[in-house]
Design a protein around this motif. Structure first.
Motif, PDB file in Angstrom:
ATOM      1  N   ARG A  28     -21.726 -22.153 -50.339  1.00  0.00           N
ATOM      2  CA  ARG A  28     -20.830 -21.199 -50.158  1.00  0.00           C
ATOM      3  C   ARG A  28     -19.275 -21.272 -51.031  1.00  0.00           C
ATOM      4  O   ARG A  28     -18.844 -20.542 -51.631  1.00  0.00           O
ATOM      5  N   GLU A 258     -27.250 -17.369 -42.566  1.00  0.00           N
ATOM      6  CA  GLU A 258     -26.208 -16.213 -42.817  1.00  0.00           C
ATOM      7  C   GLU A 258     -24.717 -16.504 -42.178  1.00  0.00           C
ATOM      8  O   GLU A 258     -23.653 -16.277 -42.681  1.00  0.00           O
ATOM      9  N   ARG A 263     -22.626 -14.632 -45.859  1.00  0.00           N
ATOM     10  CA  ARG A 263     -23.121 -13.632 -46.466  1.00  0.00           C
ATOM     11  C   ARG A 263     -24.644 -13.380 -46.322  1.00  0.00           C
ATOM     12  O   ARG A 263     -25.279 -14.330 -45.616  1.00  0.00           O
TER      13      ARG A 263
END
Lengths: 273, 273
Positions: A28, A258, A263
């Protein structure tokens, strides 16, 4: 890979790996810091967690994963798992023809740059803490630093339970951090890829007494610098390609994955090593 | 095995297996209930925990373990892991020429015999609870029973941390058991081999409102009965042979293993499947 015509090294993907979903905090941070890079993620979800396994077993598993990603033609390998970085980084460097970055080195550099007093706290899994890898990396950069480490084995299951700011998690954090707090540290390294999800709660508990070093963010910063220095940044300006490989897709994988990635999870494939 | 001259089936060992050390609560109950039986224990410590893996992966791993123990000439297979019993008991029965007992069946029988109101609570790992295996086993024995299940994913790491009666564990137990308590149950099945170590704390929390069913004790009782019925009890009257096989020996294995077993761990070998 997309850029088949211009198959030069900079257009190749970055390989990121972890024992499970934890490394997605690094994934991320990389997606946000380097939005034009293709990334291949590998999570060994069939054999997670590594933090409770022996050194020989961790080295064996880690080498298998490095070979898998090298076959995917990655231009750079990122060890996103603190446990693997602690005991198997040299194993990966020995077999890899491409540069290898690891979260412990990234976190140690950030901690040394951040501390004023030289008193640095490190929290992680038992294997990471027992390996003493953060203390070695920090001392290699600043021999005067004093490092205080504390294993927090329950933080990983608490994060996976989703109790990110639950009274149980707060009570556990107070219990684990008690011995660290008496040491007058001004910097606390979150030495496990699961811990960034506890950052708001930990920031609240530690108040303005110390700065928290998030090794995922440190890793993304170090990667950006390396790509720039080596001329390896991807020249593409379209949406990048994100591919996820895991060794198992358990029931709660989508939810947990997630939550870590922040996301939705697409292009997920299950493979056997 | 010791009884080479009298190599009849009753003199063969019992095979017990689990995803890790948890099954040692069953091993311990067997050692106490059946002090003349040789026992071979298998713990898949390199791949533990199973409770967070997919059904297909658990079935694959379980079959490998059953084959390993059958090669050791066991006279009986005991699935000491609730997660494996929940999703892979049929897989084992399909490949085994010897009888197969499992902790879920043993716990269900005990619960049905214990309950007065017919309202039974079951606590276990997410995989065990999601499989609904206890409800199926209980209903097969008593179609009028009402089963209330609750996953307690943090209990395993709390036991492995050794926080058997810690404020964090009590707070976690209160949180998990809240929805179970409102159901007026009179029997609570400890549907995970780690949970017997929490029995004193759980007995304190639940008070005289319900009886706790310890599936390790239930398993030992069922095994004694089966050996007797089938004429498979070991005729030896000397000290039995206990052999432990694991797929990894991590740092804390000895400590955790001996906590589960309640005595020291000898004859421990590491093997690869």
């Amino acid at each position: 890979m997309k850029n088949q015509q211009t198959d030069s090294l900079p257009s190749h993907p970055i390989g990121v790996f972890d024992s499970g979903v934890g490394g997605m905090t690094v994934m991320r941070a990389l997606m946000e810091r380097l939005p034009f890079e293709d990334i291949v993620y590998f999570g060994d979800t069939a054999r997670v967690p590594y933090g409770v396994k022996s050194v020989a077993t961790i080295q064996h598993f880690t080498e298998q994963i490095a070979h898998f990603l090298l076959e995917k033609q990655v231009k750079l390998l990122i060890i996103a798992c603190n446990t693997m970085a602690a005991v198997a980084a040299e194993t990966v460097r020995r077999v890899s023809p491409v540069p290898v970055l690891d979260v412990i080195d990234a976190g140690a550099r950030n901690a040394v740059a951040t501390t004023r007093s030289g008193n640095i706290g490190v929290i992680g899994t038992p294997t990471t803490v027992n390996s003493n890898a953060y203390a070695r990396s920090i001392h290699a950069l600043n021999p005067k630093a004093r490092v205080y480490s504390q294993a927090c084995p329950l933080f990983v299951p608490l994060v996976e339970e989703g109790w990110l700011d639950h009274p149980v998690t707060r009570l556990t954090a107070h219990e684990y951090l008690k011995p660290v707090f008496v040491e007058q540290i001004d910097t606390l390294v979150l030495g496990c890829t699961h811990y960034p999800l506890l950052k708001p709660m930990l920031a609240d508990i530690t108040g303005n007494r110390m700065l928290l070093v998030d090794s995922a963010v440190s890793m993304a910063e170090q990667t950006a610098q390396l790509l720039d220095e080596m001329g390896l940044a991807n020249p593409q300006r379209e949406a990048p390609d994100y591919q996820f490989y895991v060794t198992d897709i358990p029931l709660r994988f989508q939810t947990i994955g997630e939550r870590f990635l922040g996301r939705s999870l697409n292009k997920l494939d299950m493979v056997q090593l």
